[in-house]
Every structure is written in structure tokens, then in C-alpha cells.
Write a protein that holds these residues in place. Structure first.
Motif, PDB file in Angstrom:
ATOM      1  N   ILE A  17     119.803  74.783  53.688  1.00 10.58           N
ATOM      2  CA  ILE A  17     121.256  74.870  53.716  1.00 10.58           C
ATOM      3  C   ILE A  17     121.760  74.225  54.999  1.00 10.58           C
ATOM      4  CG2 ILE A  17     123.231  76.426  53.732  1.00 10.58           C
ATOM      5  CD1 ILE A  17     121.523  78.453  52.232  1.00 10.58           C
ATOM      6  N   HIS A  18     122.645  73.230  54.860  1.00 11.14           N
ATOM      7  CA  HIS A  18     123.145  72.521  56.026  1.00 11.14           C
ATOM      8  C   HIS A  18     124.182  73.368  56.756  1.00 11.14           C
ATOM      9  CE1 HIS A  18     121.083  69.141  54.384  1.00 11.14           C
ATOM     10  NE2 HIS A  18     121.871  69.060  53.331  1.00 11.14           N
ATOM     11  N   PRO A  19     124.163  73.369  58.073  1.00  9.86           N
ATOM     12  CA  PRO A  19     125.207  74.093  58.809  1.00  9.86           C
ATOM     13  C   PRO A  19     126.571  73.447  58.604  1.00  9.86           C
ATOM     14  CG  PRO A  19     123.868  72.787  60.311  1.00  9.86           C
ATOM     15  CD  PRO A  19     123.184  72.729  58.973  1.00  9.86           C
ATOM     16  N   GLU A  20     127.608  74.252  58.637  1.00  9.55           N
ATOM     17  CA  GLU A  20     128.963  73.752  58.470  1.00  9.55           C
ATOM     18  C   GLU A  20     129.332  72.833  59.625  1.00  9.55           C
ATOM     19  OE1 GLU A  20     132.515  73.445  56.305  1.00  9.55           O
ATOM     20  OE2 GLU A  20     130.643  74.493  55.804  1.00  9.55           O
ATOM     21  N   PRO A  21     129.839  71.610  59.356  1.00  9.40           N
ATOM     22  CA  PRO A  21     130.207  70.704  60.463  1.00  9.40           C
ATOM     23  C   PRO A  21     131.324  71.297  61.303  1.00  9.40           C
ATOM     24  CG  PRO A  21     130.991  69.862  58.351  1.00  9.40           C
ATOM     25  CD  PRO A  21     130.102  71.018  58.035  1.00  9.40           C
ATOM     26  N   THR A  22     131.227  71.087  62.597  1.00  5.55           N
ATOM     27  CA  THR A  22     132.196  71.685  63.531  1.00  5.55           C
ATOM     28  C   THR A  22     133.159  70.678  64.131  1.00  5.55           C
ATOM     29  OG1 THR A  22     130.572  71.450  65.325  1.00  5.55           O
ATOM     30  CG2 THR A  22     130.607  73.547  64.135  1.00  5.55           C
ATOM     31  N   SER A  23     132.980  69.396  63.876  1.00  2.82           N
ATOM     32  CA  SER A  23     133.856  68.379  64.453  1.00  2.82           C
ATOM     33  C   SER A  23     134.403  67.485  63.358  1.00  2.82           C
ATOM     34  CB  SER A  23     133.101  67.536  65.488  1.00  2.82           C
ATOM     35  OG  SER A  23     132.069  66.787  64.870  1.00  2.82           O
ATOM     36  N   PHE A  24     135.476  66.768  63.683  1.00  2.00           N
ATOM     37  CA  PHE A  24     136.095  65.861  62.729  1.00  2.00           C
ATOM     38  C   PHE A  24     135.125  64.757  62.320  1.00  2.00           C
ATOM     39  CE2 PHE A  24     138.329  61.892  61.865  1.00  2.00           C
ATOM     40  CZ  PHE A  24     139.192  62.280  60.849  1.00  2.00           C
ATOM     41  N   LEU A  25     134.408  64.191  63.281  1.00  2.00           N
ATOM     42  CA  LEU A  25     133.494  63.094  62.973  1.00  2.00           C
ATOM     43  C   LEU A  25     132.377  63.555  62.065  1.00  2.00           C
ATOM     44  CD1 LEU A  25     133.186  61.249  66.427  1.00  2.00           C
ATOM     45  CD2 LEU A  25     134.431  60.508  64.395  1.00  2.00           C
ATOM     46  N   LYS A  27     132.423  65.981  59.930  1.00  2.00           N
ATOM     47  CA  LYS A  27     132.903  66.418  58.626  1.00  2.00           C
ATOM     48  C   LYS A  27     133.429  65.272  57.782  1.00  2.00           C
ATOM     49  CE  LYS A  27     135.977  69.756  56.365  1.00  2.00           C
ATOM     50  NZ  LYS A  27     136.941  70.861  56.558  1.00  2.00           N
ATOM     51  N   TRP A  28     134.167  64.333  58.384  1.00  2.00           N
ATOM     52  CA  TRP A  28     134.871  63.313  57.616  1.00  2.00           C
ATOM     53  C   TRP A  28     134.303  61.907  57.775  1.00  2.00           C
ATOM     54  CZ3 TRP A  28     138.077  65.266  54.159  1.00  2.00           C
ATOM     55  CH2 TRP A  28     138.640  66.520  54.396  1.00  2.00           C
ATOM     56  N   VAL A  29     133.566  61.649  58.850  1.00  2.00           N
ATOM     57  CA  VAL A  29     133.079  60.281  59.107  1.00  2.00           C
ATOM     58  C   VAL A  29     131.568  60.204  58.923  1.00  2.00           C
ATOM     59  CG1 VAL A  29     132.988  58.384  60.755  1.00  2.00           C
ATOM     60  CG2 VAL A  29     134.980  59.897  60.699  1.00  2.00           C
ATOM     61  N   PHE A  30     130.822  60.962  59.702  1.00  2.00           N
ATOM     62  CA  PHE A  30     129.357  60.929  59.637  1.00  2.00           C
ATOM     63  C   PHE A  30     128.838  62.179  58.932  1.00  2.00           C
ATOM     64  CE2 PHE A  30     130.434  58.467  63.501  1.00  2.00           C
ATOM     65  CZ  PHE A  30     129.997  57.234  63.060  1.00  2.00           C
ATOM     66  N   SER A  31     129.390  62.445  57.765  1.00  2.00           N
ATOM     67  CA  SER A  31     129.010  63.632  57.002  1.00  2.00           C
ATOM     68  C   SER A  31     127.678  63.406  56.301  1.00  2.00           C
ATOM     69  CB  SER A  31     130.090  63.958  55.968  1.00  2.00           C
ATOM     70  OG  SER A  31     129.696  65.023  55.140  1.00  2.00           O
ATOM     71  N   THR A  32     126.918  64.484  56.112  1.00  2.00           N
ATOM     72  CA  THR A  32     125.686  64.440  55.325  1.00  2.00           C
ATOM     73  C   THR A  32     125.841  65.194  54.011  1.00  2.00           C
ATOM     74  OG1 THR A  32     124.857  66.379  56.540  1.00  2.00           O
ATOM     75  CG2 THR A  32     124.196  64.199  57.353  1.00  2.00           C
ATOM     76  N   ASP A  33     127.055  65.627  53.688  1.00  2.00           N
ATOM     77  CA  ASP A  33     127.323  66.319  52.435  1.00  2.00           C
ATOM     78  C   ASP A  33     127.474  65.303  51.309  1.00  2.00           C
ATOM     79  OD1 ASP A  33     128.161  68.779  50.884  1.00  2.00           O
ATOM     80  OD2 ASP A  33     129.928  67.518  50.638  1.00  2.00           O
ATOM     81  N   HIS A  34     126.802  65.526  50.209  1.00  2.00           N
ATOM     82  CA  HIS A  34     126.787  64.525  49.140  1.00  2.00           C
ATOM     83  C   HIS A  34     128.172  64.314  48.537  1.00  2.00           C
ATOM     84  CE1 HIS A  34     126.993  67.138  45.442  1.00  2.00           C
ATOM     85  NE2 HIS A  34     126.658  68.061  46.322  1.00  2.00           N
ATOM     86  N   LYS A  35     129.009  65.343  48.494  1.00  2.00           N
ATOM     87  CA  LYS A  35     130.341  65.177  47.919  1.00  2.00           C
ATOM     88  C   LYS A  35     131.231  64.332  48.834  1.00  2.00           C
ATOM     89  CE  LYS A  35     130.278  69.520  45.342  1.00  2.00           C
ATOM     90  NZ  LYS A  35     130.923  70.842  45.156  1.00  2.00           N
ATOM     91  N   MET A  36     131.143  64.548  50.136  1.00  2.00           N
ATOM     92  CA  MET A  36     131.941  63.749  51.063  1.00  2.00           C
ATOM     93  C   MET A  36     131.488  62.297  51.055  1.00  2.00           C
ATOM     94  SD  MET A  36     134.404  63.428  53.076  1.00  2.00           S
ATOM     95  CE  MET A  36     134.887  65.156  53.144  1.00  2.00           C
ATOM     96  N   ILE A  37     130.183  62.069  51.011  1.00  2.00           N
ATOM     97  CA  ILE A  37     129.670  60.691  50.970  1.00  2.00           C
ATOM     98  C   ILE A  37     130.097  60.023  49.668  1.00  2.00           C
ATOM     99  CG2 ILE A  37     127.562  59.304  50.904  1.00  2.00           C
ATOM    100  CD1 ILE A  37     126.289  61.353  52.772  1.00  2.00           C
ATOM    101  N   ALA A  38     130.149  60.784  48.586  1.00  2.00           N
ATOM    102  CA  ALA A  38     130.636  60.231  47.317  1.00  2.00           C
ATOM    103  C   ALA A  38     132.087  59.782  47.458  1.00  2.00           C
ATOM    104  CB  ALA A  38     130.500  61.268  46.214  1.00  2.00           C
ATOM    105  N   ARG A  39     132.902  60.577  48.129  1.00  2.00           N
ATOM    106  CA  ARG A  39     134.303  60.177  48.344  1.00  2.00           C
ATOM    107  C   ARG A  39     134.380  58.928  49.216  1.00  2.00           C
ATOM    108  NH1 ARG A  39     134.663  65.926  49.342  1.00  2.00           N
ATOM    109  NH2 ARG A  39     135.558  67.005  47.528  1.00  2.00           N
TER     110      ARG A  39
END
Length: 300
Positions: A17-25, A27-39
Motif C-alpha cells: 500500500i503506497h503512502p498518501e502523497p503529502t506534497s503537490f508535486l 500528488k499531481w506531477v510525479f505521482s505513482t498512482d495508476h489513476k493519476m498517471i492515467a489522467r
């Protein structure tokens, strides 16, 4: 993955389970979440879809009004200042080449494979995320670098590529298309190819290793088969990379998703599971096998 001392690995070890991102970068730029990368892939593909669509409109303007100046909304004298906004023969070759390349490699591929693959595969097979999340993130940003290289080719002396979207020699050499434009486009193709192989590795690994218990290959939705088989072709043909061989798997992206998506839609509407699996899965495997045999030279 088995530890002799402790038995089979727990699911959490295979899918942490990946830890919740704590910064803007993060979460929105260098995300490792598959749904965000899909977007991210979806928005990048839409941007290049707009660019490729503008090139298509210029081509159609030339068909409808040959020799007439382009309107301001299509670039006009800004893009074709040397000819006072008129598309000449060399300019037409440039438009046709870059339209084909951008639409296939930087619009259709990131949306159908990058966006839908990243978003749908984990959800459809019961996985928490894609395998190798950091490689997933890296594949997107490698794709972005390739797009920047292609856009840069429009601003070099002698203009961008003009050797056709297949980029075959001798037109793709300095004799056929002098200047840095063609070189940058070929470089961009290979960089996006590296991004595609990165994505192919994680797609195939995710489907093989991270399926939910009971999700056998013949129970997988046809959409997952389509999303896996096209990257599988990229891995299979990577040792034989030439532009022509590289074009073949990517140019069949729409076919694979038609084979995968259409049966799933029919199955959902008709409430008939047999339209989705395993019949369409078997068909997809047979088509891939035939293509592989043909590529290796066994068939004429």
C-alpha cells in the motif's frame, strides 16, 4: 514468491500500500498512482490530438483551396511566412508526415494504452496498482520528453520532418530531408519507444503477477487482453526495432482495442458473458500468434 522459512508471501508483500502523497508535486506531477498517471496520459494525448487535428485541418484546407492563403485561425502567415501563408509542396509533405506521426504515436497510443490501460487493468483484475509504480511514472515523463523533442522539430532551420510517417530511407536521410527536423523526429520516436517498452513491462507483469485470486486468464475481460497483447507485441519486437517494425504494433492499437472493448460492451448490454470471455480472449491469442509467426518469416 516463497520464503522457505515462512511459506508463501502475503498479498501485502506483492502489492504494498503506497503512502498518501503529502506534497503537490508528489500528488499531481510525479505521482505513482495508476489513476493519476492515467489522467496524465489522457491530457497529454488530448493536447497532441489537438495539435495533430490542427495539422489535419491545414491538409484539408490545401485540398479544398489549393494555392490560397491559410486563414489566421490555422496559423496563416505565422507558420508559413516564407510563402505568405500558402502551403507549398514541401510544406504539404511536412504537414502530412507530422500529422500521421503525432496522431498515432502521441495521441492515440497514450490515450488508448497509457490512459485506459493504466486506469482499467488494475481495476479489472483486482490489483491495488500497477506493478513497478515508479517505472510507471518514469514511462509517462519519458513520453513527455519525446513529445517535447517532436515539438522542438518545428522550430529548427529547414523545418520539421517531411519523409512520411513511416520514416523510411532515403527520404529520412540528410539527402532526402536535410536539416535537424527529421533527426529530432526520429529521436523522439525512439524516446517514446523507450517509454512504451517501460509501460509494456509493467502491463504484462501486472497481468501475470497481480491478478486477484480466481482471476484466471480465461476469466479476464477482453479489454485486459487487448491492453496486454499490444504491449506484449512491443516487447516481442523490441530487438528488431526499426521504424517500420516499430510502427506495426502501434498502428494496430485501434484494432486491439476494438477486439477487446467491443465484446465487453456487447456483453454488458446483452448480459451475455460469452461475448466477452473466453471466446474473444482465445481469438485475440490466435491473432497474436498468427502475427508472430508471420513476423518470424514462417509464413509468406
Amino acid at each position: 514468491m516463497t520464503d522457505p522459512a515462512h511459506g508463501p508471501a502475503a498479498p501485502d508483500e506483492l502489492q504494498p500500500i503506497h503512502p498518501e502523497p503529502t506534497s503537490f508535486l508528489r500528488k499531481w506531477v510525479f505521482s505513482t498512482d495508476h489513476k493519476m498517471i492515467a489522467r496524465q496520459f489522457l491530457w497529454a494525448g488530448l493536447i497532441f490530438l489537438f495539435i495533430g487535428g490542427m495539422l489535419a485541418m491545414m491538409i484539408r484546407w490545401q485540398w479544398a483551396y489549393p494555392g490560397r492563403r491559410l486563414p489566421f485561425v490555422l496559423g496563416g502567415s505565422f507558420l508559413f511566412g516564407r510563402s505568405s501563408g500558402v502551403i507549398g509542396p514541401a510544406d504539404y509533405a511536412t504537414l502530412f508526415t507530422n500529422h500521421g506521426l503525432i496522431m498515432i504515436f502521441w495521441a492515440v497510443t497514450p490515450m488508448l494504452i497509457g490512459a485506459f490501460g493504466n486506469f482499467c487493468i488494475p481495476l479489472m483484475i483486482g490489483a491495488r496498482d500497477m506493478a513497478f509504480p515508479k517505472l510507471n511514472m518514469l514511462s509517462f515523463w519519458t513520453f513527455v520528453v519525446s513529445g517535447v523533442i517532436v515539438i522542438a522539430s518545428f522550430f529548427v532551420p529547414l523545418g520539421p520532418a517531411a519523409a512520411g510517417w513511416t520514416t523510411y530511407p532515403p527520404l529520412s536521410t540528410n539527402i532526402g530531408t536535410p536539416g535537424w527536423g527529421q533527426t529530432l523526429v526520429v529521436l523522439g520516436l525512439f524516446v517514446t519507444g523507450v517509454a512504451t517498452v517501460m509501460g509494456s513491462i509493467k502491463y504484462v507483469t501486472t497481468v501475470i503477477r497481480l491478478r486477484a485470486p480466481g482471476m484466471t486468464y480465461m476469466r479476464m475481460p477482453a479489454t485486459v487482453w487487448a491492453e496486454e497483447l499490444c504491449p506484449g507485441k512491443m516487447i516481442a519486437f523490441a530487438p528488431r526495432w526499426r521504424i517500420g517494425h516499430f510502427n506495426a504494433p502501434k498502428s494496430s492499437v485501434g484494432t486491439w482495442h476494438l477486439l477487446g472493448g467491443f465484446p465487453s460492451i456487447v456483453a454488458s448490454i446483452s448480459n451475455e458473458r460469452r461475448f466477452s470471455t473466453p471466446s474473444s480472449s482465445t481469438t485475440s491469442v490466435m491473432i497474436l500468434a498468427a502475427k508472430l509467426v508471420r513476423r518470424t518469416g514462417t509464413l509468406p
